[in-house]
Design a protein around this motif. Sequence first.
Motif, PDB file in Angstrom:
ATOM      1  N   LEU A  27      66.091  20.027  24.452  1.00  0.00           N
ATOM      2  CA  LEU A  27      65.860  18.644  24.876  1.00  0.00           C
ATOM      3  C   LEU A  27      67.188  17.922  24.970  1.00  0.00           C
ATOM      4  N   ILE A  28      67.371  17.191  26.044  1.00  0.00           N
ATOM      5  CA  ILE A  28      68.503  16.276  26.168  1.00  0.00           C
ATOM      6  C   ILE A  28      67.919  14.898  26.442  1.00  0.00           C
ATOM      7  N   ARG A  29      68.058  14.003  25.465  1.00  0.00           N
ATOM      8  CA  ARG A  29      67.518  12.639  25.548  1.00  0.00           C
ATOM      9  C   ARG A  29      66.056  12.629  25.954  1.00  0.00           C
ATOM     10  N   GLY A  30      65.291  13.526  25.314  1.00  0.00           N
ATOM     11  CA  GLY A  30      63.861  13.578  25.527  1.00  0.00           C
ATOM     12  C   GLY A  30      63.409  14.337  26.759  1.00  0.00           C
ATOM     13  N   ARG A  31      64.328  14.850  27.520  1.00  0.00           N
ATOM     14  CA  ARG A  31      63.980  15.585  28.740  1.00  0.00           C
ATOM     15  C   ARG A  31      64.090  17.086  28.479  1.00  0.00           C
ATOM     16  N   LEU A  32      63.000  17.790  28.795  1.00  0.00           N
ATOM     17  CA  LEU A  32      62.941  19.225  28.575  1.00  0.00           C
ATOM     18  C   LEU A  32      63.821  19.955  29.575  1.00  0.00           C
ATOM     19  N   ARG A  33      64.602  20.877  29.059  1.00  0.00           N
ATOM     20  CA  ARG A  33      65.408  21.785  29.885  1.00  0.00           C
ATOM     21  C   ARG A  33      64.941  23.194  29.546  1.00  0.00           C
ATOM     22  N   GLU A  34      64.821  24.043  30.569  1.00  0.00           N
ATOM     23  CA  GLU A  34      64.342  25.406  30.361  1.00  0.00           C
ATOM     24  C   GLU A  34      65.176  26.391  31.154  1.00  0.00           C
ATOM     25  N   LYS A  35      65.330  27.564  30.568  1.00  0.00           N
ATOM     26  CA  LYS A  35      65.965  28.685  31.241  1.00  0.00           C
ATOM     27  C   LYS A  35      64.985  29.842  31.143  1.00  0.00           C
ATOM     28  N   THR A  93      67.554  17.938  21.064  1.00  0.00           N
ATOM     29  CA  THR A  93      67.431  19.074  20.160  1.00  0.00           C
ATOM     30  C   THR A  93      67.882  20.321  20.900  1.00  0.00           C
ATOM     31  N   VAL A  94      68.863  21.005  20.333  1.00  0.00           N
ATOM     32  CA  VAL A  94      69.499  22.131  21.029  1.00  0.00           C
ATOM     33  C   VAL A  94      69.638  23.325  20.098  1.00  0.00           C
ATOM     34  N   GLY A  95      69.831  24.479  20.689  1.00  0.00           N
ATOM     35  CA  GLY A  95      70.212  25.678  19.957  1.00  0.00           C
ATOM     36  C   GLY A  95      71.693  25.902  20.184  1.00  0.00           C
ATOM     37  N   ALA A 123      80.627  22.253  17.227  1.00  0.00           N
ATOM     38  CA  ALA A 123      79.606  22.958  18.012  1.00  0.00           C
ATOM     39  C   ALA A 123      80.335  23.925  18.933  1.00  0.00           C
ATOM     40  N   VAL A 124      79.943  25.197  18.888  1.00  0.00           N
ATOM     41  CA  VAL A 124      80.577  26.232  19.711  1.00  0.00           C
ATOM     42  C   VAL A 124      79.538  26.792  20.667  1.00  0.00           C
ATOM     43  N   GLU A 125      79.871  26.798  21.945  1.00  0.00           N
ATOM     44  CA  GLU A 125      79.028  27.420  22.960  1.00  0.00           C
ATOM     45  C   GLU A 125      79.826  28.546  23.609  1.00  0.00           C
ATOM     46  N   ILE A 126      79.207  29.725  23.695  1.00  0.00           N
ATOM     47  CA  ILE A 126      79.826  30.888  24.322  1.00  0.00           C
ATOM     48  C   ILE A 126      79.145  31.090  25.668  1.00  0.00           C
ATOM     49  N   LYS A 132      74.546  27.892  33.918  1.00  0.00           N
ATOM     50  CA  LYS A 132      74.860  27.074  35.092  1.00  0.00           C
ATOM     51  C   LYS A 132      75.807  25.970  34.658  1.00  0.00           C
ATOM     52  N   GLN A 133      76.745  25.647  35.528  1.00  0.00           N
ATOM     53  CA  GLN A 133      77.765  24.651  35.199  1.00  0.00           C
ATOM     54  C   GLN A 133      77.151  23.307  34.828  1.00  0.00           C
ATOM     55  N   GLU A 134      76.112  22.886  35.559  1.00  0.00           N
ATOM     56  CA  GLU A 134      75.511  21.584  35.265  1.00  0.00           C
ATOM     57  C   GLU A 134      74.844  21.571  33.893  1.00  0.00           C
ATOM     58  N   GLU A 135      74.299  22.712  33.455  1.00  0.00           N
ATOM     59  CA  GLU A 135      73.712  22.789  32.114  1.00  0.00           C
ATOM     60  C   GLU A 135      74.792  22.669  31.047  1.00  0.00           C
TER      61      GLU A 135
END
Length: 198
Positions: A27-35, A93-95, A123-126, A132-135
Amino acid sequence: MTATAATRLMTTEELLALPDDGTERWLIRGRLREKPSASPEGTPMTGRNRWHSRILIRLGQLLGDWLDRQPEPRGELLGGEAGVRLRRTPDSTVGVDLVHVSAAMAAEDPDDTTLLNGVPILAVEILSPNDKQEEIDEMVDEYLHVGVPLVWLIDPHDETVLVYRPGAAPRLFNVEDDLTAEPHLPGFREPVARVFRR
């Protein structure tokens, strides 16, 4: 669909109630994101690969060694899509691939909780091939917006670490550089090449 239904925001509780079907969700600001867990052709797709896993373990080892040398209370290091609720109303809320939290933040959530609540120190993202760049941009922007003081974006292909800090231009570290993190990780200094086992 009404405008109200189109703009309804999701809560973390609703996110956690979704089926565990292999789809990566956040979730980013209450908006669901899915992959999705499958390619458009329907074949299984994994977002992680051996390079991602190797870097996660290696960086976890380097940060863990640093953390062990720190005075108590040390905080906590978590990896492997650690669930973090960064904010509420609306929820983000993120992983996170790898996260370092303060001792106070770690103490607020008992070990049997699903999520950490609050803003981590690091926070580390690999990056993975299917990112995707926008994500990535949206995730980094949200980390900085909520006040994460240190964000590392690791590129296994180029063997670089892009370091973000609120209010500052990103800084790129390559295998000829030492990665530092003052004042947030006092005394942490490692050659970037060690992250990639070079």
